[in-house]
Write a protein that holds these residues in place. Structure first.
Motif, PDB file in Angstrom:
ATOM      1  N   PHE A 316      43.900  57.096  26.170  1.00 44.41           N
ATOM      2  CA  PHE A 316      43.211  56.460  26.794  1.00 44.41           C
ATOM      3  C   PHE A 316      42.909  56.260  28.488  1.00 44.41           C
ATOM      4  O   PHE A 316      44.210  56.199  29.083  1.00 44.41           O
ATOM      5  N   ILE A 317      42.311  55.442  29.227  1.00 43.09           N
ATOM      6  CA  ILE A 317      42.211  55.482  30.718  1.00 43.09           C
ATOM      7  C   ILE A 317      41.820  53.518  30.951  1.00 43.09           C
ATOM      8  O   ILE A 317      40.639  53.519  30.906  1.00 43.09           O
ATOM      9  N   GLY A 318      43.086  53.391  31.034  1.00 47.25           N
ATOM     10  CA  GLY A 318      42.721  51.478  32.072  1.00 47.25           C
ATOM     11  C   GLY A 318      42.376  51.834  33.725  1.00 47.25           C
ATOM     12  O   GLY A 318      42.821  52.569  34.468  1.00 47.25           O
ATOM     13  N   VAL A 319      41.574  51.064  33.710  1.00 42.80           N
ATOM     14  CA  VAL A 319      41.223  50.850  35.484  1.00 42.80           C
ATOM     15  C   VAL A 319      40.919  49.256  35.862  1.00 42.80           C
ATOM     16  O   VAL A 319      40.780  49.027  35.580  1.00 42.80           O
ATOM     17  N   ASP A 320      41.948  49.166  37.462  1.00 39.07           N
ATOM     18  CA  ASP A 320      42.174  48.348  37.696  1.00 39.07           C
ATOM     19  C   ASP A 320      40.181  47.907  38.780  1.00 39.07           C
ATOM     20  O   ASP A 320      39.762  49.401  39.322  1.00 39.07           O
ATOM     21  N   VAL A 321      39.318  47.066  38.529  1.00 43.20           N
ATOM     22  CA  VAL A 321      38.712  46.837  39.650  1.00 43.20           C
ATOM     23  C   VAL A 321      37.977  45.348  40.320  1.00 43.20           C
ATOM     24  O   VAL A 321      38.386  44.146  39.405  1.00 43.20           O
ATOM     25  N   MET A 322      38.183  45.420  41.621  1.00 41.04           N
ATOM     26  CA  MET A 322      38.319  43.914  41.868  1.00 41.04           C
ATOM     27  C   MET A 322      37.130  43.802  42.630  1.00 41.04           C
ATOM     28  O   MET A 322      36.433  44.843  43.193  1.00 41.04           O
ATOM     29  N   VAL A 323      36.653  42.421  42.106  1.00 42.52           N
ATOM     30  CA  VAL A 323      35.030  42.194  42.620  1.00 42.52           C
ATOM     31  C   VAL A 323      35.181  40.642  43.608  1.00 42.52           C
ATOM     32  O   VAL A 323      35.850  39.882  43.260  1.00 42.52           O
ATOM     33  N   VAL A 350      39.936  43.868  34.774  1.00 40.55           N
ATOM     34  CA  VAL A 350      38.523  42.991  36.368  1.00 40.55           C
ATOM     35  C   VAL A 350      38.927  41.622  36.991  1.00 40.55           C
ATOM     36  O   VAL A 350      39.172  41.029  36.329  1.00 40.55           O
ATOM     37  N   PHE A 351      39.226  41.496  37.808  1.00 43.03           N
ATOM     38  CA  PHE A 351      40.369  40.769  39.313  1.00 43.03           C
ATOM     39  C   PHE A 351      39.432  40.692  40.134  1.00 43.03           C
ATOM     40  O   PHE A 351      38.880  41.211  40.918  1.00 43.03           O
ATOM     41  N   PRO A 352      39.254  39.191  40.481  1.00 43.17           N
ATOM     42  CA  PRO A 352      37.879  38.736  41.282  1.00 43.17           C
ATOM     43  C   PRO A 352      38.841  38.310  42.631  1.00 43.17           C
ATOM     44  O   PRO A 352      40.022  38.003  42.779  1.00 43.17           O
ATOM     45  N   TYR A 353      37.984  38.827  43.579  1.00 43.85           N
ATOM     46  CA  TYR A 353      39.691  39.046  44.684  1.00 43.85           C
ATOM     47  C   TYR A 353      39.938  37.053  45.152  1.00 43.85           C
ATOM     48  O   TYR A 353      38.810  36.465  45.245  1.00 43.85           O
ATOM     49  N   SER A 354      41.243  37.510  45.538  1.00 40.67           N
ATOM     50  CA  SER A 354      41.343  36.295  45.845  1.00 40.67           C
ATOM     51  C   SER A 354      41.722  36.287  47.571  1.00 40.67           C
ATOM     52  O   SER A 354      42.678  37.227  47.870  1.00 40.67           O
TER      53      SER A 354
END
Length: 459
Positions: A316-323, A350-354
């Motif tokens: 299992f591979i989880g990945v953080d992504v900032m949009v 998934v994280f929106p940029y702040s």
């Protein structure tokens, strides 16, 4: 000198926001206070102490922190209110101005929580300072911790606790030296530092003695382990792998440039390290990675993902992504989407940029509007749903060993396989004695909301 009688019979309420490291540290606070005779509040009980462990990774996180502080103060009007964590470190003056807050502890001070509480309860220490709010109305006594520079944050608070969870969380590292352009974590937690391997092995052995079977390694940048003790993360992994009684270790998050080939190869045949990785990508666009000052490119990231799958096909591979970060033009996001679509990863976080005050990202001119951030987030979340459901579907019909977690009477039980597939055991088959037990099951179809696979016990 600690006066334990000052703590006896008091009730404490906790609230934690943010990462697994924060939850681990809050759990340690709970252990320390329990040893002093303090109990956790039960339903409808008012707290004598409130501890809010904060996050500041986004503007929304700051907002949630303020909301929760106000709620805790309102619901527990006579409580001694302590605020700690990243938001408290980065903006202590702002936190201290919130009506009802008594103690604001930064990254160095939180390790001395018991001493500060003792000083407050016994009338000793520097707790007679009055901080006036901007309107001059607040006359409450308050100890205010003033933020220090990153280089001055040097304390390390050990933590190996499970709280109300089955899994233990072992803090192996704190701080970060990377200073990515969008991030405030180095300012909140200081430079990278860690305890010795021998001390961490002792904590893992204690967890095993308490009946723990799974430990998650937590930290801010755990692949940087050894910065302060001249050891290596791989050495730590090998040492922990020998701890008898612990059947499973998971690595919470590992930077791609610190996820060495040797580590991947070792985990593939280790006794207890699971085929489960969480690798932050942030962006699949090389142009954006450069703007972020990340220390790798998309080619290195793809190489690491494919190497994990080569050694551990079921990993299992989880990945953080900032949009939506500054500089992420439409074509850069499109490249990121195509890159992630092509990779054999399992799930996207998934994280929106702040925008974060004081970060160098604010100097990047191209700004993505909030509505566009939401659109991009939705596209990636839909991609993630497809990937994780395909991953789960590939395992239907297979046998697996599951570590089950406690459930309320008459409710379904949940647990996880070695490669982090969430399973669901029906209420009819669930038994209290299955809690924290490794049990073999056959993986069945999806549950109703597709968040887990049904499990059939193998008799």
């Amino acid at each position: 000198m600690i006066d334990t009688s000052a703590f006896q019979g008091k009730a404490v309420a906790y609230y934690t926001l943010g990462c697994k490291l924060n939850f681990s540290e809050t759990s340690t606070f709970g252990k320390l206070l329990q040893n002093m005779g303090v109990h956790t509040v039960v339903k409808d009980e008012k707290a004598d102490i409130c501890i809010i462990n904060t996050c500041s990774v986004t503007e929304m996180a700051d907002h949630k922190c303020r909301q929760q502080i106000h709620r805790m103060v309102r619901d527990n009007p006579n409580a001694f209110v302590v605020v700690t964590g990243c938001y408290a470190q980065l903006d202590p003056l702002e936190v201290s101005k919130i009506e009802g807050v008594d103690l604001v502890l930064g990254s160095n001070e939180k390790a001395s929580l018991i001493q500060y509480l003792n000083d407050a309860f016994t009338g000793s220490g520097d707790f007679n300072k009055i901080l006036l709010h901007s309107d001059g109305s607040d006359k409450r006594h308050l100890h205010e911790y003033h933020s220090v520079k990153t280089k001055d944050i040097k304390s390390f608070q050990p933590s190996c606790s499970r709280g109300n969870r089955t899994r233990y969380f072992l803090k192996v590292q704190d701080g970060c030296n990377y200073f990515c352009t969008y991030c405030t974590i180095p300012y909140a937690r200081g430079f990278s530092r860690n305890p010795t391997i021998s001390s961490l092995v002792e904590q893992a052995q204690q967890a095993a003695a308490e009946g723990g079977k799974e430990i998650v390694l937590t930290g801010v940048n755990i692949g940087d382990f050894g910065e302060s003790t001249h050891e290596s993360f791989l050495d730590l992994v090998k040492a922990l792998d020998q701890v008898e009684g612990i059947h499973r270790f998971r690595i919470s998050s590992l930077e791609p440039d610190l996820c060495s080939d040797d580590l991947i190869e070792y985990c593939s045949h280790s006794r207890a390290f699971m085929p489960h990785f969480h690798i932050p990508l942030q962006s699949g666009s090389d142009e954006v990675l450069k703007l972020m000052h990340r220390r790798y490119d998309s080619a290195l990231f793809a190489y690491k993902i494919n190497l994990i799958k080569q050694y551990m096909p079921d990993a299992f591979i989880g990945v953080d992504v900032m949009v939506g970060c500054r500089g992420e033009k439409q074509e850069y996001f499109d490249n990121c989407y195509k890159f992630l679509e092509s990779l054999p990863v399992t799930q996207l976080h998934v994280f929106p940029y702040s925008e974060r005050p004081g970060t160098s990202a604010l100097n990047i001119p191209y700004i993505v509007q909030d509505q566009e951030k939401k659109r991009r987030s939705k596209r990636l979340l839909d991609l993630s749903d497809n990937k994780i459901q395909n991953f789960y579907a590939q395992h239907i019909g297979q046998e697996a060993e599951v570590l089950f977690e406690k459930a309320s009477a008459g409710k379904v039980m949940h647990g996880f396989t070695k490669n982090y597939i969430r399973v669901e055991l029906s209420a009819m088959e669930a038994k209290e004695e299955y809690d924290n037990q490794l049990i073999r099951v056959r993986l069945g179809s999806f549950n109703r909301d597709k968040s887990a696979l049904h499990a059939e016990l193998i008799k």
